[in-house]
Write an enzyme that holds these catalytic residues in place. Structure first.
Site, short mmCIF file in Angstrom:
data_model
loop_
_atom_site.label_atom_id
_atom_site.label_comp_id
_atom_site.label_asym_id
_atom_site.label_seq_id
_atom_site.Cartn_x
_atom_site.Cartn_y
_atom_site.Cartn_z
N HIS A 185 0.81 -1.23 0.00
CA HIS A 185 0.00 0.00 0.00
C HIS A 185 0.85 1.27 0.00
O HIS A 185 0.37 2.34 0.38
CB HIS A 185 -0.95 -0.01 1.21
N HIS A 285 -6.50 -2.93 -11.05
CA HIS A 285 -6.92 -2.48 -9.72
C HIS A 285 -8.38 -2.10 -9.79
O HIS A 285 -8.81 -1.39 -10.71
CB HIS A 285 -6.06 -1.27 -9.34
#
Length: 382
Positions: A185, A285
């Site tokens: 992340h 994504h």
């Protein structure tokens, strides 16, 4: 046919939907949003749409170039997300007009379905072993999890051990055959990312996602030299020009463009083709809504290097509404043995429940990601 009007709907949990209408009664839907900046993207869509009222919706490539190139300042998350949603809606209109799914207009499918993965855990992951087992028991063959909480440039090996223990618990719970994506992340800086990558190797992750922030992609070279785990990145990259150096440098194995951030169907398809030329996998994504997911699936259908697809059903962000709430026929996203079929209806292949969208838009949302700080009160990456 001319573009007549448009509407924007800011709906829970954190999404923005766009409806573009034509003078012949055909409407298309898009999902232009940056998570946590929906108001800002909404303003950008309003500015860009000024250039499209009265225009032919079928000239998608020309509209894309006009919206991208006619502004002296271009690119970036806000403008590209606005352009993405507009592009999706125009493709939806074109498919509906020709009574064909978008993938047919892109050259036809090279696959009938694609593997998907389930998110487990939250921003601060815990009890991930049990969550992973539950996901696999429902049919998923792959899962993804956040690897860490906040991590300093140099940090305690206790945090490394905690991450390794969580991943170990997942591998033990699901066995050897299930894919485990570990999302850093962008929370981890290069010095600790190298350590983590090496420590996680025994658990054979499917990939390490965003081991460093996209603006630090030069750090991937050193990380890649420390591990044989595939490296994935790309959700915070917004055009083929952003991906150009990443691909030519040769230190990424999986690219993850977001179809609601990286220029929509038109641009994501081009990015996928660029990646294929470098023997790099595509795993779009998509922790977003049904319009974004449907858009992804049409690109997946026509991209040989598409390998696995993210989807948001049950993700920890979806508090008030979930992936299937805004479509009339939920079976279009039926998951079978860890795969989802490519939508076959015209356009995006989904029917938006407009009445429910309007109802939820009255409540709207003001979602923002949390702000984290380290123990010394300095800002941490979320």
């Amino acid at each position: 046919m001319k573009i007549r009007s448009y509407e924007l709907f800011q709906v829970p949990p954190r999404w923005l939907f766009l409806k573009i209408e034509t003078d012949e009664g055909i409407a298309g839907w898009g999902e232009p949003v940056i998570e946590g900046r929906a108001h800002t993207v909404k303003a950008a869509v309003e500015e860009l749409m000024e250039n499209l009222i009265g225009k032919d919706p079928f000239r998608i490539e020309d509209h894309w170039n006009m919206l991208y190139r006619s502004g002296f300042y271009r690119g970036g998350p806000i403008l590209m997300s606005a352009l993405s949603g507009i592009d999706q809606a125009l493709w939806d209109i074109k498919g509906k007009y020709y009574n064909a799914p978008i993938y047919q207009l892109l050259g036809g499918a090279c696959r009938d379905s694609i593997k998907i993965y389930s998110w487990i855990g939250g921003d601060r992951p815990s009890d991930v072993g049990q969550a992973a087992k539950e996901a696999v028991d429902t049919g998923f063959q792959a899962i993804k999890m956040n690897g860490t909480e906040e991590v300093q440039y140099l940090d305690s090996y206790e945090k490394i051990d905690q991450t390794v223990e969580r991943v170990a618990s997942v591998r033990e719970a699901v066995g050897k055959g299930v894919g485990i994506g570990i999302d850093f992340h962008g929370r981890v800086h290069k010095p600790m990312a190298k350590v983590l990558a090496k420590e996680l190797e025994p658990y054979r992750p499917m990939f390490l996602e965003e081991p460093v922030l996209a603006e630090n992609n030069e750090g991937l070279r050193e990380i890649a030299q420390h591990t044989h785990i595939p490296i994935a990145t790309g959700e915070r990259m917004f055009s083929r020009w952003d991906f150009k150096n990443l691909l030519s440098d040769g230190y990424v194995d999986v690219i993850q463009p977001d179809i609601s951030h990286a220029g929509g169907i038109t641009e994501t398809k081009k990015i996928a083709s660029m990646a294929e030329a470098y023997d790099v996998a595509l795993a779009p994504h998509c922790p977003l809504g049904p319009i974004a997911l449907a858009s992804c699936l049409h690109v997946d259908a026509t991209s040989h290097n598409a390998t696995i697809q993210e989807q948001s059903l049950g993700i920890h962000y979806n508090k008030d509404n979930d992936l299937l709430d805004y479509i009339k026929d939920r079976s279009v996203f039926d998951y079978e043995n860890g795969f989802v079929k490519i939508p076959q209806g015209p356009g995006l292949g989904i029917e938006i429940d407009e009445e429910y969208v309007r109802e939820r838009a009255k409540e709207g949302h003001n979602w923002h990601n949390p702000i984290w700080r380290h123990d010394d009160n300095s800002i941490a990456e979320w």
